[in-house]
Design an enzyme around this catalytic site. Structure first.
Site, PDB file in Angstrom:
ATOM      1  N   GLU A  10       0.825  -1.213   0.000  1.00  0.00           N
ATOM      2  CA  GLU A  10       0.000   0.000   0.000  1.00  0.00           C
ATOM      3  C   GLU A  10       0.860   1.265   0.000  1.00  0.00           C
ATOM      4  O   GLU A  10       0.507   2.252  -0.622  1.00  0.00           O
ATOM      5  CB  GLU A  10      -0.967  -0.002   1.183  1.00  0.00           C
ATOM      6  N   TYR A  32      -5.852   6.200   4.961  1.00  0.00           N
ATOM      7  CA  TYR A  32      -6.079   5.174   3.940  1.00  0.00           C
ATOM      8  C   TYR A  32      -5.295   3.901   4.267  1.00  0.00           C
ATOM      9  O   TYR A  32      -5.853   2.795   4.293  1.00  0.00           O
ATOM     10  CB  TYR A  32      -5.713   5.662   2.523  1.00  0.00           C
ATOM     11  N   ASP A  77      -9.230   5.543  -0.817  1.00  0.00           N
ATOM     12  CA  ASP A  77      -8.188   6.196  -1.608  1.00  0.00           C
ATOM     13  C   ASP A  77      -8.854   6.964  -2.753  1.00  0.00           C
ATOM     14  O   ASP A  77     -10.080   7.107  -2.789  1.00  0.00           O
ATOM     15  CB  ASP A  77      -7.163   5.170  -2.110  1.00  0.00           C
TER      16      ASP A  77
END
Ligand code: ADE
Length: 371
Positions: free
Chosen positions: A55, A138, A156
């Site tokens: 991520e 996020y 996101d």
């Protein structure tokens, strides 16, 4: 809504009829994701550490670009403990080309804190995740939902775009109030029995169907009948995005100072832009040849030849560099280089030092013949 009511609404010139019930949305997203998801390395084997690394890498970076970096990074640093102990030069070398190096620096700091404060186990609570360096809402949501199956939202840019279209949101999705509203909506939709697949499904829908900067593929969308933008025929005009502030323009002169096949590098200060990375010496402003030679002499070196390397530009988030470069040959240095400078051979430079992609045009000139 009955047909009669629908006709009335249309006649009244109100918004086109739309049933706002989104209660089917989570199940449709999860079902669609399970059938249509891309096989990506971080999805085939899921762990909090793999989710953290992927991520962070995926921020501002395309999936196809990230794939090989992810595999290499995991081989070099297979777990939190090895990342906490990472050699900085290797860490940056493995990040070279991904850009936004502060992400790599923060990952190492994050791993350190996980070891120190959480006994080496990446936490599952959002509040704990948010207390770690480099982890924002996020990423915290993604780790909690994708790796720990916690019923939380991971919002996101993809998810903002999908929800802005589903609700025909007229506001600017970069405005905090709009972002908060769409985040709250997403949170309210997370199914407790499949939060990870729902979260990844929303992202996947944004990546494959509900496309950015291009007309969405509504005909393939599993929630098109729930989508207000689709009903109103305005999906390709949403989301509304305000103008980002303009980048500050900076002119710089980059010097490839060479002695034989060795090239001068400088380590940037530990704070600020490209902190702690190696660079070709560079100076503010567009220097002419004489000024460039003077700058080299000021480093205690003896220039013997100069030739222009042409111009290049690089976009950072808030700054644009317009660069001009010179290749300057120097006689063999007869005294040590100043602190913070090294002069590696080309092979060593390319294999061991991470040179930010801001300098890519000039790095290339080390291996390709000059025009
Ligand atoms: N972009 C951000 N996170 C992602 C993920 N987990 N899979 C695919 N694209 C992404």
């Amino acid at each position: 809504m009955t047909d009669e009511n629908r006709r009335k609404t249309e006649k009244n010139g109100d918004r086109p009829p739309f049933d706002p019930a989104l209660s089917d949305l989570p199940e449709r997203i999860v079902g669609w994701y399970r059938e249509n998801r891309r096989r990506l390395p971080w999805r085939e084997e899921v762990s909090p550490y793999r989710t953290l690394i992927s991520e962070i890498m995926l921020q501002q970076t395309r999936v196809e670009t990230v794939k090989p970096y992810f595999e290499r990074f995991l081989s070099a640093f297979p777990d939190v403990a090895s990342l906490a102990d990472a050699n900085d030069e290797l860490l940056y070398k493995l990040w070279e080309g991904l850009g936004y190096y502060s992400r790599a620096r923060n990952l190492k700091r994050c791993a350190h804190e996980v070891v120190d404060r959480f006994g080496g186990v990446i936490p599952s609570e959002q509040k704990d995740l948010l207390s770690l360096p480099g982890i924002g809402p996020y990423t915290a949501g993604a780790i909690a939902a994708f790796a720990y199956d916690r019923p939380v939202a991971a919002v996101d840019g993809n998810v903002l775009r999908v929800t802005a279209r589903v609700t025909a949101e007229p506001g600017d999705i970069l405005a905090p109030a709009v972002r908060n509203k769409l985040t709250a909506l997403t949170s309210s939709l997370v199914p407790t029995d499949a939060p990870g697949d729902f979260g990844q499904g929303m992202i996947e829908l944004g990546a494959l169907i509900c496309l950015p900067n291009r007309p969405p593929k509504c005909e393939l969308c599993p929630i098109r009948d729930l989508c207000r933008a689709n009903a109103e025929g305005i999906a390709d005009r949403l989301p509304v995005r305000g103008k980002k502030p303009e980048r500050k323009l900076e002119y710089r002169t980059v010097l490839l100072v060479r002695s034989g096949t060795s090239t001068l590098l400088h380590k940037r200060p530990a704070r600020g832009l490209l902190a702690g990375l190696w660079e070709f010496p560079n100076f503010s402003g567009g220097l002419d040849e004489k000024e460039a030679l003077d700058a080299v002499r000021a480093l205690g070196l003896d220039p013997v030849r100069v030739r222009p390397l042409g111009e290049a530009k690089h976009l950072f988030t808030h700054i644009e560099w317009r660069m001009t470069g010179y290749l300057i040959s120097v006689a063999d240095p007869d005294r040590p280089l100043p602190d913070g400078y090294e002069m590696p051979e080309t092979d060593d430079l390319l294999s061991r030092f991470a040179i930010p992609s801001a300098f890519a045009a000039y790095t290339r000139s080390l291996t390709s013949p000059l025009p």
